[in-house]
Design a protein around this motif. Structure first.
Motif, PDB file in Angstrom:
ATOM      1  N   UNK A  70       0.843  -1.206   0.000  1.00  0.00           N
ATOM      2  CA  UNK A  70       0.000   0.000   0.000  1.00  0.00           C
ATOM      3  C   UNK A  70       0.866   1.240   0.000  1.00  0.00           C
ATOM      4  N   UNK A  71       0.599   2.135  -0.930  1.00  0.00           N
ATOM      5  CA  UNK A  71       1.269   3.441  -0.928  1.00  0.00           C
ATOM      6  C   UNK A  71       0.253   4.533  -0.638  1.00  0.00           C
ATOM      7  N   UNK A 210       0.099   1.906 -13.842  1.00  0.00           N
ATOM      8  CA  UNK A 210      -1.150   1.959 -14.623  1.00  0.00           C
ATOM      9  C   UNK A 210      -2.269   2.433 -13.699  1.00  0.00           C
ATOM     10  N   UNK A 211      -2.615   3.698 -13.825  1.00  0.00           N
ATOM     11  CA  UNK A 211      -3.594   4.320 -12.926  1.00  0.00           C
ATOM     12  C   UNK A 211      -4.798   4.680 -13.766  1.00  0.00           C
ATOM     13  N   UNK A 248       2.699  -0.895 -10.346  1.00  0.00           N
ATOM     14  CA  UNK A 248       1.813  -0.013  -9.582  1.00  0.00           C
ATOM     15  C   UNK A 248       0.468   0.001 -10.289  1.00  0.00           C
ATOM     16  N   UNK A 249      -0.540  -0.569  -9.637  1.00  0.00           N
ATOM     17  CA  UNK A 249      -1.858  -0.735 -10.280  1.00  0.00           C
ATOM     18  C   UNK A 249      -2.800   0.420  -9.983  1.00  0.00           C
ATOM     19  N   UNK A 250      -2.290   1.505  -9.399  1.00  0.00           N
ATOM     20  CA  UNK A 250      -3.152   2.664  -9.131  1.00  0.00           C
ATOM     21  C   UNK A 250      -4.059   2.396  -7.943  1.00  0.00           C
ATOM     22  N   UNK A 251      -5.148   3.137  -7.891  1.00  0.00           N
ATOM     23  CA  UNK A 251      -6.038   3.008  -6.733  1.00  0.00           C
ATOM     24  C   UNK A 251      -7.474   2.985  -7.192  1.00  0.00           C
ATOM     25  N   UNK A 252      -8.117   4.094  -7.058  1.00  0.00           N
ATOM     26  CA  UNK A 252      -9.487   4.207  -7.568  1.00  0.00           C
ATOM     27  C   UNK A 252     -10.566   3.983  -6.524  1.00  0.00           C
ATOM     28  N   UNK A 253     -10.195   3.501  -5.337  1.00  0.00           N
ATOM     29  CA  UNK A 253     -11.226   3.204  -4.338  1.00  0.00           C
ATOM     30  C   UNK A 253     -11.915   4.492  -3.874  1.00  0.00           C
ATOM     31  N   UNK A 288       6.991  -6.621  -7.290  1.00  0.00           N
ATOM     32  CA  UNK A 288       6.259  -6.031  -6.168  1.00  0.00           C
ATOM     33  C   UNK A 288       4.991  -5.387  -6.740  1.00  0.00           C
ATOM     34  N   UNK A 289       3.840  -5.702  -6.137  1.00  0.00           N
ATOM     35  CA  UNK A 289       2.577  -5.121  -6.605  1.00  0.00           C
ATOM     36  C   UNK A 289       2.185  -4.011  -5.630  1.00  0.00           C
ATOM     37  N   UNK A 290       1.959  -2.833  -6.172  1.00  0.00           N
ATOM     38  CA  UNK A 290       1.667  -1.664  -5.343  1.00  0.00           C
ATOM     39  C   UNK A 290       0.317  -1.087  -5.708  1.00  0.00           C
ATOM     40  N   UNK A 291      -0.445  -0.758  -4.661  1.00  0.00           N
ATOM     41  CA  UNK A 291      -1.687  -0.026  -4.863  1.00  0.00           C
ATOM     42  C   UNK A 291      -1.480   1.344  -4.244  1.00  0.00           C
ATOM     43  N   UNK A 292      -1.809   2.399  -4.965  1.00  0.00           N
ATOM     44  CA  UNK A 292      -1.566   3.741  -4.425  1.00  0.00           C
ATOM     45  C   UNK A 292      -2.911   4.421  -4.164  1.00  0.00           C
TER      46      UNK A 292
END
Ligand SMILES: *Cc1c(COP(=O)(O)O)cnc(C)c1O
Length: 416
Positions: A70-71, A210-211, A248-253, A288-292
């Motif tokens: 988590x970022x 990719x956001x 980095x798969x972005x966020x969006x929540x 490493x998989x990151x969600x920002x």
């Protein structure tokens, strides 16, 4: 506690259950709001509650598969105390300017866990990014050449990722950031050529960013976008000069702001992410998989508090004139990306319920009809000196507001 006192069949604001009420006063950081206001010493102010952020991050960690990092995206709320707090709770930080980068580095976060995105990075931005060794999310072919030139000059090998403008979109996002012609990232179809060109440059290829959008409340749309994000990364990895180490798969929540909106159900999103993370373990081993996330971590922890300074009736409508307004909280006035203006959830913080309610318009001191914080809100009868609270104000509040407009005093900020 129910904040909407209107008819029961109309859509209501979600319950603002992150804060409790005692003796009819809103409690924040274990204190009654009037007491907190005295401690701050002035109104208006923003208050951010650490405990609410802690709970949010714990709930996310509990729901998400273990491998997802988590970022925190600093742009949502750059108050140094908030950044410091979230740096401890998360696995890294995302920045969008040299100033945010300095804030991020000051928390002691390792440069490898900081990423820097944003179109139109200045020379100062890029020099600071290369010198500090953070991951630079490259937004264009020209930016890649500028980074490579800096790397030559400094004898460095900067960590870079390609920000991809995907060939799909995040459906029902509040703010679309991808697909079609966009200023963000490099079109997916141009990425293979970029990756080929990179092979001869003094750059360390880390992976992809990719956001695809922000403020999404539909699990199904998020699931679809995340699935396509991983598929796109798997496809593009075939052209990469070296193995993908970072995705980095972005966020969006999203979070509920307006009547009828409900908190996001994380369970189906988390279940799908677990499958995707497993596929990534095969397709991109070791990556490493990151969600920002910005808003999702801070918005609900924050309130904006202003004080009623006048009350008047104009042709049948009651106006509460406050010392707060759009110069402090542009988003709550509806002028930060809303198409049809809707009220943020709000309450009278020093008298949450009352036997007699009245319908009021809550306005600020600025000489413009845009300076409206609440239209036709039902509240307990309010008087001069009462405290108006706007919930969901911990992200894109102060930082996204035109503070200089009309030259009124700035609000205070406090982390409790
Ligand atoms: C704005 C932004 C975020 C944060 O978006 P939220 O909706 O606040 O979660 C994350 N990443 C990038 C690249 C952004 O531009």
């Amino acid at each position: 506690m129910s904040l909407d006192h209107g008819s029961t069949d109309a859509p209501q604001h979600a319950a603002m259950s992150q804060f409790s009420v005692a003796d009819n006063c809103l409690q924040i950081g274990g204190r009654a709001l009037p007491e907190l206001a005295r401690a701050v010493g002035k109104t208006p102010f923003y208050a951010y509650d650490r405990a609410v952020m802690n709970e949010r991050v714990s709930a996310l960690r509990a729901a998400l598969p273990a491998g997802i990092h988590l970022h925190y995206a600093i742009k949502a709320n750059p108050m140094p105390g908030v950044v410091e707090h979230l740096a401890r709770l998360t696995d890294g930080l995302d920045v969008a300017s040299a100033r945010e980068l300095r804030l991020a580095l000051a928390t002691g976060t390792a440069p490898a866990n900081i990423s820097f995105a944003g179109p139109g990075k200045s020379a100062e931005d890029l020099e600071a990014a290369v010198a500090s060794g953070v991951i630079i999310n490259m937004e264009s072919a020209r930016e890649m050449q500028r980074i490579a030139a800096l790397a030559e000059a400094l004898g460095a090998r900067p960590r870079v990722a390609v920000r991809v403008n995907p060939d799909f979109e995040l459906k029902s996002a509040g703010m679309k950031m991808s697909s079609g012609p966009k200023p963000f990232g490099i079109d997916a179809e141009q990425v293979p050529a970029i990756l080929e060109a990179m092979a001869s440059l003094p750059l360390q290829f880390m992976g992809f960013h990719i956001f695809s959008g922000s403020q999404n409340l539909r699990p199904q749309a998020i699931i679809e976008a995340q699935t396509k994000t991983f598929e796109l990364a798997f496809r593009l990895s075939q052209y990469a000069p070296s193995p993908v180490r970072w995705l980095n798969i972005g966020g969006g929540l999203g979070i509920p702001y307006f009547p009828g909106e409900q908190p996001l159900d994380l369970a189906p999103i988390a279940a799908n992410l677990a499958d995707l993370a497993q596929a990534a373990a095969t397709e991109l081993p070791g990556a490493e998989i990151v969600m920002e996330l910005g808003r999702y971590l801070t918005a609900e922890a924050g309130i904006y508090v202003c004080e009623v300074v006048d009350k008047k009736v104009s042709r049948g409508e009651t106006f509460l004139v406050t010392n707060g307004g759009l110069h402090h909280h542009l988003a709550a006035s509806g002028n930060f990306g809303q198409v049809i203006r809707k009220n943020y959830p709000l309450c009278l913080g020093n008298r949450v319920s009352g036997d007699t309610l009245e319908q009021v318009n809550i306005v600020g001191p600025l000489c413009t009809p845009l300076d409206l914080l609440g239209a036709r809100v039902s509240l307990p009868v309010a008087e001069v000196g009462d405290l108006i609270v706007i919930f969901q104000s911990g992200a894109y509040g102060l930082t996204a507001s035109p503070l200089g407009f009309l030259g009124h005093p700035h609000p205070a900020e406090i982390l409790v």
